[in-house]
Motif scaffolding. Structure first.
Motif, short mmCIF file in Angstrom:
data_model
loop_
_atom_site.label_atom_id
_atom_site.label_comp_id
_atom_site.label_asym_id
_atom_site.label_seq_id
_atom_site.Cartn_x
_atom_site.Cartn_y
_atom_site.Cartn_z
N PHE A 29 0.84 -1.19 0.00
CA PHE A 29 0.00 0.00 0.00
C PHE A 29 0.88 1.25 0.00
N VAL A 30 1.88 1.24 0.86
CA VAL A 30 2.79 2.39 0.97
C VAL A 30 3.61 2.54 -0.32
N THR A 31 4.05 1.43 -0.86
CA THR A 31 4.82 1.47 -2.11
C THR A 31 4.01 2.12 -3.23
N ASN A 32 2.74 1.74 -3.34
CA ASN A 32 1.89 2.27 -4.39
C ASN A 32 1.50 3.72 -4.16
N ALA A 33 1.34 4.09 -2.90
CA ALA A 33 0.93 5.45 -2.58
C ALA A 33 2.09 6.43 -2.60
N GLY A 34 3.27 5.96 -2.20
CA GLY A 34 4.40 6.86 -1.98
C GLY A 34 4.34 7.37 -0.55
N LEU A 35 5.47 7.65 0.02
CA LEU A 35 5.54 8.05 1.43
C LEU A 35 4.71 9.30 1.72
N ASP A 36 4.75 10.27 0.84
CA ASP A 36 4.05 11.52 1.09
C ASP A 36 2.54 11.32 1.19
N ALA A 37 1.98 10.59 0.24
CA ALA A 37 0.54 10.36 0.23
C ALA A 37 0.11 9.36 1.31
N ALA A 38 0.97 8.40 1.63
CA ALA A 38 0.63 7.40 2.65
C ALA A 38 0.65 7.98 4.06
N ASN A 39 1.46 8.99 4.27
CA ASN A 39 1.61 9.59 5.59
C ASN A 39 0.26 10.12 6.09
N GLY A 40 -0.19 9.60 7.24
CA GLY A 40 -1.44 10.04 7.84
C GLY A 40 -2.64 9.18 7.51
N VAL A 41 -2.51 8.26 6.56
CA VAL A 41 -3.62 7.37 6.18
C VAL A 41 -3.94 6.42 7.34
N PHE A 42 -5.23 6.17 7.56
CA PHE A 42 -5.67 5.22 8.57
C PHE A 42 -6.04 3.89 7.89
N ILE A 43 -5.61 2.79 8.50
CA ILE A 43 -5.97 1.45 8.04
C ILE A 43 -6.70 0.74 9.19
N THR A 44 -7.91 0.24 8.92
CA THR A 44 -8.64 -0.52 9.94
C THR A 44 -8.41 -2.01 9.69
N THR A 45 -8.12 -2.74 10.76
CA THR A 45 -7.69 -4.13 10.58
C THR A 45 -7.68 -4.86 11.92
N LEU A 46 -7.37 -6.14 11.87
CA LEU A 46 -7.00 -6.88 13.08
C LEU A 46 -5.67 -6.33 13.57
N PRO A 47 -5.36 -6.49 14.86
CA PRO A 47 -4.04 -6.07 15.34
C PRO A 47 -2.92 -6.80 14.61
N MET A 48 -1.86 -6.08 14.32
CA MET A 48 -0.71 -6.68 13.64
C MET A 48 0.13 -7.48 14.63
N ALA A 49 1.05 -8.28 14.10
CA ALA A 49 1.80 -9.25 14.91
C ALA A 49 2.44 -8.61 16.13
N GLN A 50 3.07 -7.45 15.95
CA GLN A 50 3.81 -6.84 17.05
C GLN A 50 2.90 -6.30 18.15
N ASP A 51 1.61 -6.20 17.86
CA ASP A 51 0.67 -5.65 18.85
C ASP A 51 -0.23 -6.70 19.48
N LEU A 52 0.01 -7.96 19.16
CA LEU A 52 -0.75 -9.04 19.79
C LEU A 52 -0.11 -9.41 21.12
N PRO A 53 -0.89 -9.46 22.20
CA PRO A 53 -0.31 -9.68 23.53
C PRO A 53 -0.09 -11.15 23.91
N TYR A 54 -0.45 -12.06 23.05
CA TYR A 54 -0.50 -13.47 23.42
C TYR A 54 0.87 -14.14 23.30
N ASN A 55 1.16 -15.05 24.21
CA ASN A 55 2.43 -15.79 24.16
C ASN A 55 2.55 -16.58 22.86
N GLU A 56 1.42 -17.12 22.38
CA GLU A 56 1.43 -17.88 21.13
C GLU A 56 1.88 -17.01 19.96
N ALA A 57 1.48 -15.75 19.99
CA ALA A 57 1.87 -14.83 18.91
C ALA A 57 3.36 -14.53 18.98
N LYS A 58 3.84 -14.27 20.18
CA LYS A 58 5.27 -13.96 20.34
C LYS A 58 6.14 -15.14 19.90
#
Length: 387
Positions: free
Chosen positions: A267-296
């Motif tokens: 998404f960022v590659t296609n948008a370019g850094l300038d246009a991507a900056n500030g965009v909101f993406i709604t989604t499930l939590p990404m890997a680094q934000d999952l609190p579960y031991n199984e995820a880690k």
């Protein structure tokens, strides 16, 4: 002559006795290794969404190797059967037919709802367990298929989150919705409109672009005249990034948002850094934000094997699909798909998934829902939004 025959007979007898006493002759080994348990992995392994399909394969092969190293399941090794449907509905149907012919126990996939929809009918008719990690279109589980499950959450739940985020968190009331007419994107747009209007917001635009096109300025120019405060795109990252770029170029001031199919570095590659900056993406939590031991643990193992973190949240929900299949096989002591589906429907409760506890309802949908918003920063990084 008789003497020669006697001597010849004695020689044969001696050879036979020697062979028996020497202990070197062995009966042929006719024992066969147990048959493997075949699990299919389907998705866009090639094409514009290849990052997602390849992520599926990497995640499942990692876990299958770990299970096999411990002796497999029911004393049998797991064999992964790949099916590249390219995200295309016709290809998905062909792949499904091949999986049925190959006598797989279960199938994990596909990525997009438009591909999953025709495949799900084929698997249900063949009585093969089918779990999608990422096809969120609500209508997929309204067909009464007993073999169909998903480890992702539904569009109606994401639509509710988006409506509350726009009207509550952002305090905006004028919203434009753009979709691409696919099963997933149109469904998410329609659900979002429903929940926005219930909260007093006005949807000034809800229309489609054509997938794979590159120039969206006619649609965006029309939108600009409607003065939306927010643009929410419900299609895929390939077009999402271009829309963000072209909206920026046209001087559109609206907040740009996009759904969970845009949770992808491209998404960022296609948008370019300038246009991507500030965009909101709604989604499930990404890997680094999952609190579960199984995820880690999964992320650590994935990085150790492949040299980088999973690039998409859907690799993790695919991993969860594999894990619940293995759990069902172990608990039922069977590879009969009907028994596995029955177990998942009625007995699997709060299974400790990588993406959180997993319980399925009577339709095969995952209970509960966890959606968050990420905002892309000036470096192109997805940062969990906290207001």
């Amino acid at each position: 002559m008789l003497k020669k025959m006697v001597i010849f007979g004695l020689l044969i007898l001696l050879v036979m006795v020697a062979a028996g006493c020497g202990g070197t002759a062995k009966a042929p080994d006719t024992a066969k290794a147990p048959e493997t348990i075949k699990i299919g992995v389907t998705g866009p392994i090639s094409g514009e969404w290849a990052l997602e399909g390849q992520g599926f394969v990497k995640a499942v092969r990692l876990l299958a190797d770990q299970v096999n190293a411990k002796g497999g399941v029911l004393g049998r090794q797991i064999e992964i059967v790949e099916g590249d449907d390219k995200g295309d509905p016709k290809e998905a149907a062909l792949v499904a037919q091949k999986m049925v012919a190959g006598k797989v126990t279960a199938v994990l996939g596909s990525y997009n709802s438009s591909a999953t929809e025709p495949a799900s009918q084929i698997y249900d008719e063949a009585k093969i367990l089918h779990i999608t990690p990422s096809s969120t279109a609500t209508k997929l589980t309204e067909k009464g298929y007993k073999m169909f499950f998903r480890t992702c959450f539904l569009d109606n739940r994401q639509g509710l989150f988006v409506a509350e985020f726009i009207t509550g968190t952002l305090g905006k009331k004028q919203v434009a919705l753009i979709h691409d007419n696919t099963t997933y994107a149109k469904g998410l747009a329609d659900w979002t409109q429903k929940f926005l209007e219930e909260r007093g917001a006005t949807v000034v635009f809800n229309d489609a672009i054509t997938p794979k096109e590159k120039d969206f300025t006619p649609t965006l120019t029309k939108l600009k005249g409607l003065n939306p405060e927010v643009i929410y795109f419900t299609g895929y990252f390939s077009e999402g990034g271009l829309l963000a770029r072209q909206a920026k170029e046209l001087g559109i001031k609206a907040v740009f948002m996009a759904g969970d199919a845009n949770n992808n570095p491209d998404f960022v590659t296609n948008a370019g850094l300038d246009a991507a900056n500030g965009v909101f993406i709604t989604t499930l939590p990404m890997a680094q934000d999952l609190p579960y031991n199984e995820a880690k643990q999964f992320v650590a193992d994935y990085k150790a094997k492949y040299g980088k973190d999973p690039e998409s949240i859907w690799a993790l929900t695919e991993a969860d699909a594999f894990r619940v299949v293995v759990e069902a096989i172990e608990k039922t002591q069977s590879t009969d798909s009907a028994k596995l589906a029955e177990y998942l429907h009625t007995q699997l409760k709060d299974f400790p998934g990588i993406t959180g506890p997993i319980t399925f309802d009577e339709k095969g949908d995952r209970k509960g829902a966890v959606h968050v918003a990420y905002q892309i920063n000036e470096k192109g990084e997805f940062v969990l939004y906290k207001k």
